[in-house]
Design a protein around this motif. Structure first.
Motif, PDB file in Angstrom:
ATOM      1  N   TYR A  29      41.233   9.926 -22.556  1.00 19.65           N
ATOM      2  CA  TYR A  29      39.664  10.387 -22.105  1.00 19.65           C
ATOM      3  C   TYR A  29      39.093   8.981 -22.115  1.00 19.65           C
ATOM      4  CZ  TYR A  29      40.696  15.130 -23.064  1.00 19.65           C
ATOM      5  OH  TYR A  29      41.532  16.319 -23.047  1.00 19.65           O
ATOM      6  N   LEU A  30      39.207   8.134 -22.991  1.00 21.64           N
ATOM      7  CA  LEU A  30      38.540   6.615 -22.855  1.00 21.64           C
ATOM      8  C   LEU A  30      38.577   6.154 -21.580  1.00 21.64           C
ATOM      9  CD1 LEU A  30      38.777   5.526 -26.610  1.00 21.64           C
ATOM     10  CD2 LEU A  30      36.702   6.504 -25.440  1.00 21.64           C
ATOM     11  N   ASN A  31      39.899   6.273 -21.208  1.00 18.09           N
ATOM     12  CA  ASN A  31      40.327   5.448 -19.897  1.00 18.09           C
ATOM     13  C   ASN A  31      39.605   6.294 -18.779  1.00 18.09           C
ATOM     14  OD1 ASN A  31      42.028   3.233 -19.786  1.00 18.09           O
ATOM     15  ND2 ASN A  31      43.551   4.248 -20.844  1.00 18.09           N
ATOM     16  N   SER A  32      39.368   7.602 -18.793  1.00 21.98           N
ATOM     17  CA  SER A  32      38.635   8.382 -17.535  1.00 21.98           C
ATOM     18  C   SER A  32      37.448   7.769 -17.711  1.00 21.98           C
ATOM     19  CB  SER A  32      38.392   9.891 -17.961  1.00 21.98           C
ATOM     20  OG  SER A  32      39.896  10.492 -17.673  1.00 21.98           O
ATOM     21  N   PHE A  33      36.794   7.473 -19.022  1.00 19.66           N
ATOM     22  CA  PHE A  33      35.172   7.288 -18.922  1.00 19.66           C
ATOM     23  C   PHE A  33      35.296   5.800 -18.224  1.00 19.66           C
ATOM     24  CE2 PHE A  33      34.819   9.483 -23.511  1.00 19.66           C
ATOM     25  CZ  PHE A  33      35.162  10.445 -23.128  1.00 19.66           C
ATOM     26  N   THR A  34      36.114   5.046 -18.511  1.00 18.52           N
ATOM     27  CA  THR A  34      35.966   3.645 -17.790  1.00 18.52           C
ATOM     28  C   THR A  34      35.898   3.492 -16.313  1.00 18.52           C
ATOM     29  OG1 THR A  34      38.367   3.060 -17.734  1.00 18.52           O
ATOM     30  CG2 THR A  34      37.108   2.374 -19.701  1.00 18.52           C
ATOM     31  N   LYS A  35      36.121   4.790 -15.760  1.00 20.35           N
ATOM     32  CA  LYS A  35      36.006   4.729 -14.329  1.00 20.35           C
ATOM     33  C   LYS A  35      34.506   4.589 -13.935  1.00 20.35           C
ATOM     34  CE  LYS A  35      40.078   6.329 -13.495  1.00 20.35           C
ATOM     35  NZ  LYS A  35      40.900   5.197 -13.160  1.00 20.35           N
ATOM     36  N   ALA A  36      33.562   4.669 -14.888  1.00 20.81           N
ATOM     37  CA  ALA A  36      32.164   4.277 -14.576  1.00 20.81           C
ATOM     38  C   ALA A  36      31.713   3.027 -14.775  1.00 20.81           C
ATOM     39  CB  ALA A  36      31.363   4.978 -15.788  1.00 20.81           C
ATOM     40  N   THR A  37      32.588   1.954 -15.075  1.00 17.44           N
ATOM     41  CA  THR A  37      32.458   0.596 -15.190  1.00 17.44           C
ATOM     42  C   THR A  37      31.682   0.141 -13.810  1.00 17.44           C
ATOM     43  OG1 THR A  37      34.475   0.536 -16.327  1.00 17.44           O
ATOM     44  CG2 THR A  37      33.679  -1.719 -15.703  1.00 17.44           C
ATOM     45  N   PRO A  38      31.923   0.264 -12.544  1.00 17.59           N
ATOM     46  CA  PRO A  38      31.244  -0.168 -11.517  1.00 17.59           C
ATOM     47  C   PRO A  38      29.736  -0.116 -11.469  1.00 17.59           C
ATOM     48  CG  PRO A  38      33.292   0.906 -10.670  1.00 17.59           C
ATOM     49  CD  PRO A  38      33.309   1.206 -12.035  1.00 17.59           C
TER      50      PRO A  38
END
Lengths: 257, 14
Positions: free
Chosen positions: A211-220
């Motif tokens: 899940y945390l990896n999914s959240f990091t899709k917001a990095t941009p």
């Protein structure tokens, strides 16, 4: 009647990319406050909350509160047809079952409109109480993404521990273990490169890395990320969207039986 | 083994 004109259209594309791995269908709520969304993943382990405030749009007209059910993958397919410099306008008429995305090139020489069918989505709105967090960590979003990616090649879960020494991310798997400690570091050239730890008391929680990896899709969307932790509460991973609002992810911890 | 928590046990429906 709804008409929202966003000069920085690429921002909407990034917002969709930040959510569509986690959520398939969601209701976008439009009100005088802004364009918002709250949705859980299908297993009810994580929740995403988005707010794009009305002031952030060049033009914002929302005559009455409107909830529009959309499939995020379909919405993303349409938004991918917009150029990165395009101005995007979202339009909907009262009582219709579709939404129109209008894309305008910066010099107005190309105008496209894409109409997408809306869906009826039975979604539950949750009340998220204000909470005092035991520890709040602010760090570069790219650093957090790197840590989540690296640790997920070793294990499935991460223990995030905050002490006065810093914030520690630990995992364990079949091939071995890994620990990454980030210390507070305010002496950097640019404020967005700082790691800042506000700790009321030490806290340690375990989360699923997937899940945390999914959240990091917001990095941009943001140079920095804020991670708020309290025992007995879901972690909040927040990416601020400059001048517009935020995307916040809540993830329920793993609990020892 | 730790059990995965659920968002609905922390936040209530409104």
């Amino acid at each position: 009647m709804l008409e929202l004109r966003l000069v920085q259209g690429s921002l909407l594309k990034k917002v969709l990319d930040a959510m569509r791995e986690l959520v398939n269908d969601a209701n976008f709520d439009c009100s005088a406050t802004g364009f918002s969304l709250q949705a859980m993943d299908s297993s009810h382990v994580a929740l995403v909350a988005l707010l794009l405030r009305s002031e952030g749009f060049e033009h914002y007209r929302c005559d009455r509160n409107l909830s529009m059910g959309m499939n995020l993958n379909n919405m993303s397919k349409m938004l991918r047809c917009a150029g990165n410099d395009d101005i995007i306008t979202i339009k909907a008429d009262d009582g219709t079952d579709s939404v129109t995305f209008m894309f305008e090139s910066p010099n107005q020489d190309k105008i496209a409109d894409f109409e997408m069918k809306l869906m009826d989505i039975d979604s539950e709105h949750l009340g998220i109480p204000d909470a005092e967090y035991q520890a709040i960590v602010r760090m570069p979003s790219s650093e957090f993404a790197r840590i989540c990616k690296d640790l997920s090649s070793i294990g499935d879960t991460v223990v995030i521990s905050v002490t006065k020494e810093g914030v520690k991310f630990s995992t364990a798997g079949d091939i071995g273990t890994a620990n990454i400690v980030c210390r507070q570091n305010k002496t950097v050239d640019k404020p967005e490169e700082a790691t800042i730890i506000e700790m009321q008391e030490p806290v340690s929680l375990t989360f699923a890395l997937r899940y945390l990896n999914s959240f990091t899709k917001a990095t941009p969307l943001s140079d920095t990320v804020t991670i708020s932790l309290s025992s007995e509460l879901p972690v909040v991973v927040e990416y601020k969207i400059a001048e517009m609002g935020y995307i916040r992810y809540y993830l329920a911890p793993k609990i020892e039986e | 083994d730790a059990k995965q928590g659920n968002i609905l046990s922390f936040f209530k429906k409104i």
